[in-house]
Design a protein around this motif. Sequence first.
Motif, mmCIF file in Angstrom:
data_model
loop_
_atom_site.group_PDB
_atom_site.id
_atom_site.type_symbol
_atom_site.label_atom_id
_atom_site.label_comp_id
_atom_site.label_asym_id
_atom_site.label_seq_id
_atom_site.Cartn_x
_atom_site.Cartn_y
_atom_site.Cartn_z
ATOM 1 N N CYS A 94 0.810 -1.223 0.000
ATOM 2 C CA CYS A 94 0.000 0.000 0.000
ATOM 3 C C CYS A 94 0.843 1.273 0.000
ATOM 4 O O CYS A 94 0.315 2.366 0.195
ATOM 5 N N GLY A 95 2.125 1.132 -0.212
ATOM 6 C CA GLY A 95 3.002 2.294 -0.303
ATOM 7 C C GLY A 95 3.551 2.384 -1.717
ATOM 8 O O GLY A 95 2.813 2.668 -2.668
ATOM 9 N N ILE A 96 4.811 2.068 -1.872
ATOM 10 C CA ILE A 96 5.499 2.158 -3.155
ATOM 11 C C ILE A 96 4.840 1.286 -4.227
ATOM 12 O O ILE A 96 4.770 1.669 -5.389
ATOM 13 N N ALA A 97 4.327 0.111 -3.842
ATOM 14 C CA ALA A 97 3.711 -0.805 -4.825
ATOM 15 C C ALA A 97 2.402 -0.262 -5.380
ATOM 16 O O ALA A 97 1.957 -0.685 -6.453
ATOM 17 N N GLY A 98 1.749 0.660 -4.652
ATOM 18 C CA GLY A 98 0.603 1.360 -5.196
ATOM 19 C C GLY A 98 -0.771 0.720 -5.043
ATOM 20 O O GLY A 98 -1.736 1.204 -5.637
ATOM 21 N N PHE A 99 -0.886 -0.337 -4.253
ATOM 22 C CA PHE A 99 -2.200 -0.944 -4.044
ATOM 23 C C PHE A 99 -2.965 -0.191 -2.960
ATOM 24 O O PHE A 99 -2.380 0.532 -2.156
ATOM 25 N N LYS A 100 -4.263 -0.391 -2.925
ATOM 26 C CA LYS A 100 -5.112 0.188 -1.882
ATOM 27 C C LYS A 100 -5.325 -0.850 -0.787
ATOM 28 O O LYS A 100 -5.310 -2.054 -1.048
ATOM 29 N N ASP A 101 -5.560 -0.377 0.424
ATOM 30 C CA ASP A 101 -5.789 -1.272 1.561
ATOM 31 C C ASP A 101 -6.887 -2.287 1.240
ATOM 32 O O ASP A 101 -6.740 -3.473 1.544
ATOM 33 N N GLU A 102 -7.970 -1.827 0.617
ATOM 34 C CA GLU A 102 -9.090 -2.728 0.342
ATOM 35 C C GLU A 102 -8.769 -3.792 -0.716
ATOM 36 O O GLU A 102 -9.477 -4.787 -0.835
ATOM 37 N N GLU A 103 -7.672 -3.616 -1.454
ATOM 38 C CA GLU A 103 -7.228 -4.640 -2.405
ATOM 39 C C GLU A 103 -6.387 -5.708 -1.704
ATOM 40 O O GLU A 103 -6.484 -6.891 -2.025
ATOM 41 N N ILE A 104 -5.548 -5.282 -0.760
ATOM 42 C CA ILE A 104 -4.631 -6.198 -0.075
ATOM 43 C C ILE A 104 -5.288 -6.884 1.123
ATOM 44 O O ILE A 104 -5.057 -8.066 1.379
ATOM 45 N N ALA A 105 -6.114 -6.168 1.852
ATOM 46 C CA ALA A 105 -6.720 -6.690 3.091
ATOM 47 C C ALA A 105 -7.370 -8.065 2.933
ATOM 48 O O ALA A 105 -7.180 -8.929 3.801
ATOM 49 N N PRO A 106 -8.129 -8.329 1.859
ATOM 50 C CA PRO A 106 -8.763 -9.661 1.756
ATOM 51 C C PRO A 106 -7.772 -10.823 1.754
ATOM 52 O O PRO A 106 -8.117 -11.932 2.178
ATOM 53 N N LEU A 107 -6.559 -10.576 1.322
ATOM 54 C CA LEU A 107 -5.548 -11.637 1.311
ATOM 55 C C LEU A 107 -5.202 -12.097 2.726
ATOM 56 O O LEU A 107 -4.753 -13.223 2.923
ATOM 57 N N PHE A 108 -5.398 -11.223 3.706
ATOM 58 C CA PHE A 108 -5.010 -11.491 5.087
ATOM 59 C C PHE A 108 -6.186 -11.853 5.997
ATOM 60 O O PHE A 108 -6.009 -11.927 7.210
ATOM 61 N N GLN A 109 -7.373 -12.076 5.445
ATOM 62 C CA GLN A 109 -8.556 -12.312 6.279
ATOM 63 C C GLN A 109 -8.381 -13.487 7.236
ATOM 64 O O GLN A 109 -8.856 -13.439 8.367
ATOM 65 N N GLU A 110 -7.701 -14.522 6.803
ATOM 66 C CA GLU A 110 -7.475 -15.684 7.672
ATOM 67 C C GLU A 110 -6.667 -15.301 8.919
ATOM 68 O O GLU A 110 -6.817 -15.911 9.980
ATOM 69 N N CYS A 111 -5.849 -14.266 8.808
ATOM 70 C CA CYS A 111 -5.012 -13.840 9.928
ATOM 71 C C CYS A 111 -5.812 -13.225 11.067
ATOM 72 O O CYS A 111 -5.322 -13.157 12.195
ATOM 73 N N ILE A 112 -7.015 -12.781 10.796
ATOM 74 C CA ILE A 112 -7.841 -12.183 11.843
ATOM 75 C C ILE A 112 -8.046 -13.188 12.983
ATOM 76 O O ILE A 112 -8.118 -12.813 14.144
ATOM 77 N N GLN A 113 -8.087 -14.469 12.649
ATOM 78 C CA GLN A 113 -8.292 -15.516 13.646
ATOM 79 C C GLN A 113 -6.998 -15.994 14.301
ATOM 80 O O GLN A 113 -7.048 -16.766 15.255
ATOM 81 N N LEU A 114 -5.862 -15.568 13.789
ATOM 82 C CA LEU A 114 -4.576 -16.021 14.330
ATOM 83 C C LEU A 114 -4.125 -15.089 15.449
ATOM 84 O O LEU A 114 -3.926 -13.893 15.228
ATOM 85 N N GLU A 115 -3.945 -15.631 16.624
ATOM 86 C CA GLU A 115 -3.551 -14.830 17.790
ATOM 87 C C GLU A 115 -2.159 -14.221 17.647
ATOM 88 O O GLU A 115 -1.874 -13.198 18.265
ATOM 89 N N ASN A 116 -1.304 -14.831 16.846
ATOM 90 C CA ASN A 116 0.076 -14.362 16.750
ATOM 91 C C ASN A 116 0.333 -13.455 15.548
ATOM 92 O O ASN A 116 1.478 -13.159 15.231
ATOM 93 N N VAL A 117 -0.731 -13.002 14.886
ATOM 94 C CA VAL A 117 -0.585 -12.088 13.760
ATOM 95 C C VAL A 117 -1.400 -10.826 14.021
ATOM 96 O O VAL A 117 -2.616 -10.896 14.211
ATOM 97 N N LEU A 118 -0.714 -9.689 14.045
ATOM 98 C CA LEU A 118 -1.389 -8.394 14.166
ATOM 99 C C LEU A 118 -1.439 -7.754 12.793
ATOM 100 O O LEU A 118 -0.450 -7.786 12.042
ATOM 101 N N LEU A 119 -2.595 -7.200 12.456
ATOM 102 C CA LEU A 119 -2.792 -6.567 11.156
ATOM 103 C C LEU A 119 -2.977 -5.059 11.343
ATOM 104 O O LEU A 119 -3.401 -4.600 12.410
ATOM 105 N N PRO A 120 -2.718 -4.300 10.276
ATOM 106 C CA PRO A 120 -3.042 -2.875 10.332
ATOM 107 C C PRO A 120 -4.560 -2.718 10.531
ATOM 108 O O PRO A 120 -5.340 -3.517 10.003
ATOM 109 N N ARG A 121 -4.955 -1.721 11.244
ATOM 110 C CA ARG A 121 -6.388 -1.462 11.480
ATOM 111 C C ARG A 121 -7.139 -1.390 10.146
ATOM 112 O O ARG A 121 -8.275 -1.848 10.038
#
Length: 125
Positions: A94-121
């Motif tokens: 979401c910086g230099i690569a130029g993607f938007k948060d809403e494009e990348i966020a779905p890739l990490f949805q499984e991490c919401i359930q992982l206690e050892n992974v913190l995601l950006p708000r």
Amino acid sequence: MKTQFTPDFITELKENEIFVFGSNLQGMHGGGAALIAYDKFGAIWGQGVGLQGQSYGIPTMHGGIDVIKPYVDEFIEFAKSHPEMTFLVTRIGCGIAGFKDEEIAPLFQECIQLENVLLPRSFVK
């Protein structure tokens, strides 16, 4: 559900914490979070993928979401197999690569359930 998120600015890590950043396949950590990973958290020049010191690179500079997804999936499996580590995922892509948060966020949805992974708000709906 977890209530912790990756801090907006990370300047230091605890011993078990890993800084997860967007990289390029060549491992040229010249800007953005990749430069922070290189300068502060052990990213290796020339290594674009995976665990490097107290950092973990996910390539985001070589194509669209479809080519980033396998690297995110690989990271998720790595995080699952290393519960002793806490992964602080930055806004990869979401910086230099130029993607938007809403494009990348779905890739990490499984991490919401992982206690050892913190995601950006911005990645959590």
